[in-house]
Motif scaffolding. Structure first.
Motif, mmCIF file in Angstrom:
data_model
loop_
_atom_site.group_PDB
_atom_site.id
_atom_site.type_symbol
_atom_site.label_atom_id
_atom_site.label_comp_id
_atom_site.label_asym_id
_atom_site.label_seq_id
_atom_site.Cartn_x
_atom_site.Cartn_y
_atom_site.Cartn_z
ATOM 1 N N THR A 88 31.146 39.621 35.945
ATOM 2 C CA THR A 88 31.414 39.903 34.542
ATOM 3 C C THR A 88 32.536 39.005 34.037
ATOM 4 N N VAL A 89 32.750 39.035 32.734
ATOM 5 C CA VAL A 89 33.869 38.291 32.148
ATOM 6 C C VAL A 89 35.175 38.725 32.791
ATOM 7 N N GLU A 90 35.381 40.029 32.910
ATOM 8 C CA GLU A 90 36.628 40.509 33.513
ATOM 9 C C GLU A 90 36.781 40.002 34.938
ATOM 10 N N GLU A 91 35.718 40.046 35.723
ATOM 11 C CA GLU A 91 35.794 39.595 37.111
ATOM 12 C C GLU A 91 36.018 38.090 37.199
ATOM 13 N N ASN A 92 35.409 37.319 36.289
ATOM 14 C CA ASN A 92 35.614 35.873 36.274
ATOM 15 C C ASN A 92 37.061 35.519 35.985
ATOM 16 N N VAL A 93 37.626 36.133 34.947
ATOM 17 C CA VAL A 93 39.002 35.800 34.563
ATOM 18 C C VAL A 93 39.990 36.281 35.627
ATOM 19 N N ALA A 94 39.691 37.427 36.254
ATOM 20 C CA ALA A 94 40.591 37.989 37.265
ATOM 21 C C ALA A 94 40.517 37.260 38.599
ATOM 22 N N PHE A 95 39.468 36.449 38.799
ATOM 23 C CA PHE A 95 39.202 35.853 40.106
ATOM 24 C C PHE A 95 40.418 35.140 40.724
ATOM 25 N N PRO A 96 41.141 34.282 39.979
ATOM 26 C CA PRO A 96 42.289 33.609 40.596
ATOM 27 C C PRO A 96 43.371 34.575 41.070
ATOM 28 N N LEU A 97 43.562 35.667 40.361
ATOM 29 C CA LEU A 97 44.586 36.629 40.768
ATOM 30 C C LEU A 97 44.160 37.387 42.022
ATOM 31 N N HIS A 98 42.882 37.725 42.128
ATOM 32 C CA HIS A 98 42.394 38.368 43.350
ATOM 33 C C HIS A 98 42.507 37.432 44.550
ATOM 34 N N GLU A 99 42.264 36.142 44.311
ATOM 35 C CA GLU A 99 42.272 35.170 45.401
ATOM 36 C C GLU A 99 43.674 34.788 45.861
ATOM 37 N N HIS A 100 44.611 34.710 44.921
ATOM 38 C CA HIS A 100 45.895 34.078 45.232
ATOM 39 C C HIS A 100 47.113 34.974 45.057
ATOM 40 N N THR A 101 46.924 36.230 44.680
ATOM 41 C CA THR A 101 48.060 37.137 44.537
ATOM 42 C C THR A 101 47.735 38.471 45.206
ATOM 43 N N ALA A 102 48.752 39.296 45.358
ATOM 44 C CA ALA A 102 48.576 40.633 45.938
ATOM 45 C C ALA A 102 48.635 41.705 44.858
ATOM 46 N N LEU A 103 48.420 41.321 43.611
ATOM 47 C CA LEU A 103 48.483 42.290 42.522
ATOM 48 C C LEU A 103 47.385 43.336 42.676
#
Length: 246
Positions: free
Chosen positions: A97-112
């Motif tokens: 989804t749009v939300e998952e696409n935009v969030a992808f870098p944060l899921h990959e590179h942060t522990a948020l």
């Protein structure tokens, strides 16, 4: 001003084709450099070299004061995170989804945690003129202009110091092209003030550029302030610009 990106005599070939034959430039903080050239001129190749996605055959690439051309992928990763890359076709994941696409870098590179990521996604989508109604949509449900904006939001969410745009108006109608140009200009006010934009779109260059480079036959035939490049007496530069103006 501090130099954030520097290239010295970059060369790149593919089999028997010399794509870049000695390209040099520097990019200061707070500046937007537009690299223009026709299809196949090497604009995207140059952008990929700057981001470390490809390695030059010769020459130097310096990001934030550090040479990157011989770094391992592991050593390059923290430097690359300081860049945001907006791909030509937005390069969204079709199944997300749009939300998952935009969030992808944060899921990959942060522990948020998820509850920390969601408000950031909403915020960065708002910066590109999209509201929460787009969050559950798939890329196939978006217009071309909306996909471009989602791609920009994804590039911004890591809060990069430099944005790299690969043909941001390609495939868009004049209205959406104008919107993207205005958005790139608006982002300089407090979001990300430094960018490299590769394009064949002269109107986009006029909207966003501090300096313009014209890439012809593997070299910069012109590099300077927009007015100076537009007034270049180089026949090859004028032939390119006149062709784009039509």
């Amino acid at each position: 001003m501090s130099v954030l990106v520097e290239a010295v005599e970059l060369r790149k070939s593919f089999e028997t084709v010399d794509v870049l034959k000695g390209v040099s430039f520097s990019l200061d903080k707070g500046e937007t450099l537009v690299v223009m050239g026709g299809s196949g001129s090497g604009k995207t190749v140059l952008l990929r070299l700057i981001d470390g996605l490809s390695q030059p055959d010769a020459g130097v690439i310096r990001l934030f004061g550090q040479n990157i051309e011989h770094l391992s992928e592991e050593a390059l990763l923290p430097i690359r995170r300081r860049l945001g890359y907006v791909f030509q076709g937005a390069a969204l994941f079709d199944s997300l989804t749009v939300e998952e696409n935009v969030a992808f870098p944060l899921h990959e590179h942060t522990a948020l945690p998820d509850d920390g990521i969601h408000p950031r996604v909403v915020h960065f989508l708002s910066l590109v003129g999209l509201d929460e109604t787009v969050l559950p949509l798939l890329p196939s449900e978006l217009s071309g202009g909306m996909r471009k904006r989602v791609g920009i939001a994804r590039a911004l969410i890591g809060q990069p110091e430099v944005l790299l745009f690969d043909e941001p108006t390609a495939g868009l109608d004049p209205t959406n092209s104008k919107m993207v140009g205005e958005l790139i200009s608006a982002l300089r006010s407090g979001v990300c003030d430094t960018a490299i934009v590769v394009t064949h779109d002269l109107e986009l260059a006029k909207t966003v550029a501090d300096r313009v480079a014209v890439l012809i036959q593997g070299r910069f035939a012109a590099l300077g302030r927009l007015d100076d490049v537009l007034g270049s007496r180089d026949p090859a530069v004028q032939a390119f610009l006149t062709g784009e103006a039509r």
